[in-house]
Design an enzyme around this catalytic site. Structure first.
Site, PDB file in Angstrom:
ATOM      1  CD  GLU A   1      54.941  52.304 -38.743  1.00 31.52           C
ATOM      2  OE1 GLU A   1      55.504  51.762 -37.768  1.00 31.52           O
ATOM      3  OE2 GLU A   1      53.990  51.767 -39.376  1.00 31.52           O
TER       4      GLU A   1
ATOM      5  CG  PHE B   1      64.033  41.735 -35.117  1.00 32.80           C
ATOM      6  CD1 PHE B   1      63.020  40.927 -35.627  1.00 32.80           C
ATOM      7  CD2 PHE B   1      63.686  42.759 -34.245  1.00 32.80           C
ATOM      8  CE1 PHE B   1      61.703  41.132 -35.266  1.00 32.80           C
ATOM      9  CE2 PHE B   1      62.362  42.972 -33.884  1.00 32.80           C
ATOM     10  CZ  PHE B   1      61.365  42.154 -34.402  1.00 32.80           C
ATOM     11  CD  GLN B   2      60.913  45.652 -35.943  1.00 33.88           C
ATOM     12  OE1 GLN B   2      61.415  46.560 -35.290  1.00 33.88           O
ATOM     13  NE2 GLN B   2      59.615  45.388 -35.915  1.00 33.88           N
TER      14      GLN B   2
ATOM     15  CE  LYS C   1      67.929  50.874 -29.480  1.00 36.23           C
ATOM     16  NZ  LYS C   1      67.115  49.717 -29.029  1.00 36.23           N
TER      17      LYS C   1
ATOM     18  CG  MET D   1      37.952  57.800 -61.371  1.00 37.39           C
ATOM     19  SD  MET D   1      36.871  59.011 -62.192  1.00 37.39           S
ATOM     20  CE  MET D   1      37.191  60.488 -61.219  1.00 37.39           C
TER      21      MET D   1
END
Length: 587
Positions: A53, A115-116, A165, A484
Site C-alpha cells: 500500500e 479484525f483489521q 463496509k 548521505m
C-alpha cells in the site's frame, strides 16, 4: 417505474468517474471488496495493482505530480491504511493532491477492536490535509466531491475517506453530482491584495540586487504559472533560483538561472540569496534546508513572500511584504502592472550585480574530475542527463546523495518533469513514483535515479512494473553505502560509520531477470556512455547497476546550523570548518 438505486461502492466509482479519474492505485482486502467488485463491473477506470500500500500512495504521487491531476489510492482497513501513512505524510509535506480511500470495519464494530480495525481517521489526522469517516450512505456522494475540492484547492494535499463496509454495501436512490456540491466553509484566497501587489512591484523596480526565489507552489499552480514567472524574470533581467521542489518552474538552462539553492545548492545561488537587497519568494516556504541558520539568512534584504497558504507566511522567516494568493495569479498581476508602468531595473546596478554573481559562478562549484576507470557518481548522473535531455524525460529519485547530484546536474526546462521527496525525505519514493509517472505517460522516457539502499525500500514494485509492462528505467547509483548517512558520519562523528554500509546487496542484474526485466551492470567509466545509450534505447524495463566511487561526498554543502556564506565547496573546506554542536542537532 422503480427508482434507480446505487450501492455505496457504486457511488464511489460514479463519483470518481465524475471527477475525471481514470487510474486508481490500490491493493484489495476484505474491507474494500464491495468497491473492487464495482471496479470489476466497469471499464472506465483502470485499477493498478501495486505490491504494497505504501507503493500505491507513492505511485499516485508520481501520477499526480507528472499530470497535475489528483492521484487516487484504494486500500483496505487496518494494516492497509497504516501502510499508507508514510506516503500520505510525504504528500502532505510536498503539497501533492491525493484522495486515499480506505476500507473500514462496519459502523457497529468501530471501536470494538474488530479484525483489521484501526482508528484510521485518528492516525491520519496529523498527516493529511483533511479526512472523513463516512458513517451514513446519505453523505457519501457529497463527501467524495468535497474531498476532491479540498485536495486540489488552496495548498494541495492528501485527503482520506474512511469507508465502513456496511456503507459500501448499503443502497440509496440519490446521488449528488459534483456541480451540486459546494464546500460549506473552505474558500482559499487565490487573488492577492491589490495594494500589496502594487507595493511588491515598486520594491522590485527599486531593487539594486534582486533575486527570485521560487518553490514548488509555482508548479502546483499550473503550467501557466511557470510561463508567467519566466516572462517576469526575463523582463526584469534579475537572477532566479529554485528550491528542490521548484526545479522546472523556471527553465534550468536559462542564463538567468543560478541553479538550486539550499544545503546542496550552488555557490552562486546561495551567495545571491545572502547578498540580495530584495528577495521575491514565490511559492516556497523558507524551509530549514534553504535558510541555514535563521539569524544569518539574507539579513539585509527586503523579503516579499507570495504563498497560497497563509500559515506558511512568517512561520520560519519574518517577511516585509506578505501576499496571500495563488502564485500564478499573483505573478500574472505583478507582470501586468510591471508592463503597464513600463518599469525596468536600474541598468548600472543590475550589471554590477551580475558581475558579482559571475565571480561566484567562476568558482565552478559543481566541477569534478573524472579520471581513471572508477566512475564518479557526478559523472554518471551528468552523462545520463546529457544523453537523455533531448527526450525530456520524467525523472524520479529516491533520497540521499544521488538525489542531490540529480538536482545539481539535471536541468529541467519545464515543470512536472522532476519528482522527488523533498519535505519528508522518503527513501523508497522514487520507484513507485516512476510507476505512476510511466502509467500516465506511456510513450515517454521515465527514469528513477536511485541509490542501492533506497531502492531496497520498495523494490517489490518491480512486480507492478513487470505486470503492466512499464518501460521504467531504474538507474542505481551503487556505492554500497547509505551515502548521505556515511557522509554525515564522516563530517560529524569522526568517521565512525555505524551501520551505514550495505554488506549483503543482491545481484541487481539477476534480480531484474527474476522479474523478467533487463539487467545491466557498468563498472568502468569507459563503458558508461555506450551502456547508458543501450538502456535509454531499450523498449523494456531496465535495472542499471552503476557501480561508482564508494566514498565520494556531495558538495557544495551548507552544514546544518551554518550560514550561506559558510558553504563547504569540497573536502578541504570540510577539514578546515568543523560543524558546530548546534548544527549537529539539526541534521
Amino acid at each position: 417505474m422503480a427508482t434507480e438505486q446505487f450501492t455505496g461502492a457504486e457511488i464511489v466509482i460514479k463519483a470518481l468517474k465524475d471527477q475525471g479519474v481514470d487510474t486508481v492505485f490500490g491493493y484489495p482486502g476484505g474491507a474494500v471488496l464491495p468497491i473492487y467488485d464495482a471496479i470489476f463491473k466497469q471499464n472506465d477506470i483502470k485499477h493498478v495493482l501495486v505490491r504494497q500500500e505504501g507503493g500505491a500512495v507513492h505511485a499516485a504521487e508520481g501520477y499526480a505530480r507528472s499530470t497535475g491531476k489528483v492521484g487516487v489510492v484504494l486500500v483496505t482497513s487496518g494494516p492497509g491504511a497504516t501502510n499508507a501513512v508514510t506516503g500520505l505524510t510525504d504528500a502532505l509535506l510536498d503539497s501533492i493532491p491525493l484522495i486515499c480511500l480506505t476500507g473500514q470495519v462496519p459502523t457497529h464494530l468501530i471501536g470494538n477492536d474488530a479484525f483489521q480495525e484501526a482508528d484510521t481517521t485518528g492516525i491520519t489526522r496529523p498527516c493529511t490535509k483533511h479526512n472523513y469517516l463516512v458513517r451514513d450512505i446519505e453523505t457519501l456522494s457529497r463527501t467524495m466531491h468535497e474531498a476532491f475540492y479540498v485536495a486540489q484547492n488552496g495548498r494541495p494535499g492528501p485527503v482520506v475517506i474512511d469507508l465502513p463496509k456496511d456503507v459500501q454495501q448499503g443502497k440509496i436512490d440519490t446521488y449528488l453530482a459534483p456541480e451540486d456540491v459546494k464546500h460549506r466553509s473552505y474558500r482559499p484566497q487565490v487573488n492577492g491584495e491589490v495594494d500589496h501587489i502594487n507595493e511588491a512591484v515598486e520594491l522590485i523596480a527599486n531593487a539594486k540586487r534582486p533575486v527570485f526565489y521560487v518553490g514548488g507552489g509555482v508548479i502546483n499552480s499550473g503550467s501557466s504559472a511557470s510561463a508567467v514567472l519566466t516572462e517576469l524574470v526575463r523582463l526584469t533581467g534579475a537572477p532566479c533560483t529554485t528550491t528542490l521542489m521548484g526545479l522546472g518552474a523556471y527553465p534550468g538552462t536559462d542564463k538567468q538561472f543560478l541553479g538550486m539553492l539550499g544545503m546542496h545548492g550552488t555557490y552562486e545561488a546561495n551567495l545571491a540569496m545572502y547578498n540580495c537587497d530584495v528577495m521575491i519568494n514565490v511559492g516556497a516556504r523558507f524551509d530549514d534546508r534553504i535558510t541555514g541558520v535563521i539569524d544569518e539568512f539574507s539579513p539585509d534584504s527586503k523579503k516579499i513572500h507570495i504563498d497560497i497558504d497563509a500559515s506558511s507566511i512568517n512561520k520560519n522567516v519574518m517577511v516585509d511584504l506578505p501576499i496571500v494568493g495563488d502564485a500564478g495569479r499573483v505573478v500574472e498581476e505583478i507582470l501586468r502592472i510591471w508592463k503597464e508602468k513600463k518599469h525596468s531595473l536600474d541598468t548600472k546596478s543590475l550589471k554590477a550585480w551580475w558581475l558579482r554573481i559571475d565571480e561566484w559562478r567562476a568558482k565552478d562549484c559543481l566541477g569534478y574530475v573524472q579520471d581513471g576507470p572508477i566512475i564518479k557518481p557526478q559523472h554518471a548522473i551528468k552523462r545520463l542527463y546529457e544523453l537523455t535531455k533531448d527526450r525530456k524525460p520524467y525523472i524520479t529519485t529516491e533520497v540521499g546523495q544521488h538525489q542531490m547530484w540529480a538536482a545539481q546536474y539535471f536541468h529541467f526546462d519545464e515543470p512536472k518533469k522532476w519528482m522527488t521527496s523533498g519535505g519528508l525525505g522518503t527513501m523508497g519514493y522514487g520507484l513507485p513514483a516512476a510507476v505512476g509517472a510511466q502509467l500516465a505517460h506511456r510513450e515517454d522516457l521515465v527514469i528513477d535515479i536511485s541509490g542501492e539502499a533506497s531502492f531496497m525500500m520498495n523494490m517489490q514494485e518491480l512486480g507492478t512494473i513487470a505486470q503492466y509492462k512499464l518501460p521504467v528505467k531504474i538507474f542505481i547509483v551503487n556505492n554500497q553505502w547509505m551515502g548521505m548517512v556515511r557522509q554525515w558520519q564522516q563530517l560529524l562523528h569522526g568517521n565512525r560509520h555505524s551501520e551505514s554500509y550495505s554488506d549483503a546487496l543482491p545481484d541487481f542484474v539477476k534480480l531484474a531477470e527474476s522479474f523478467g526485466l533487463k539487467g545491466m551492470r557498468c563498472e568502468k567509466a569507459e563503458d558508461l556512455d555506450q551502456m547508458l545509450q543501450e538502456m535509454i534505447d531499450s523498449p523494456e524495463p531496465v535495472i542499471f547497476d552503476c557501480q561508482v566511487a564508494k566514498e565520494e561526498n556531495c558538495y557544495p554543502m551548507i552544514p546544518s546550523g551554518a550560514a550561506h556564506y559558510e558553504m563547504l565547496l569540497g573536502p578541504e573546506d570540510s577539514a578546515a570548518k568543523p560543524i558546530s554542536e548546534e548544527g549537529m542537532v539539526l541534521v
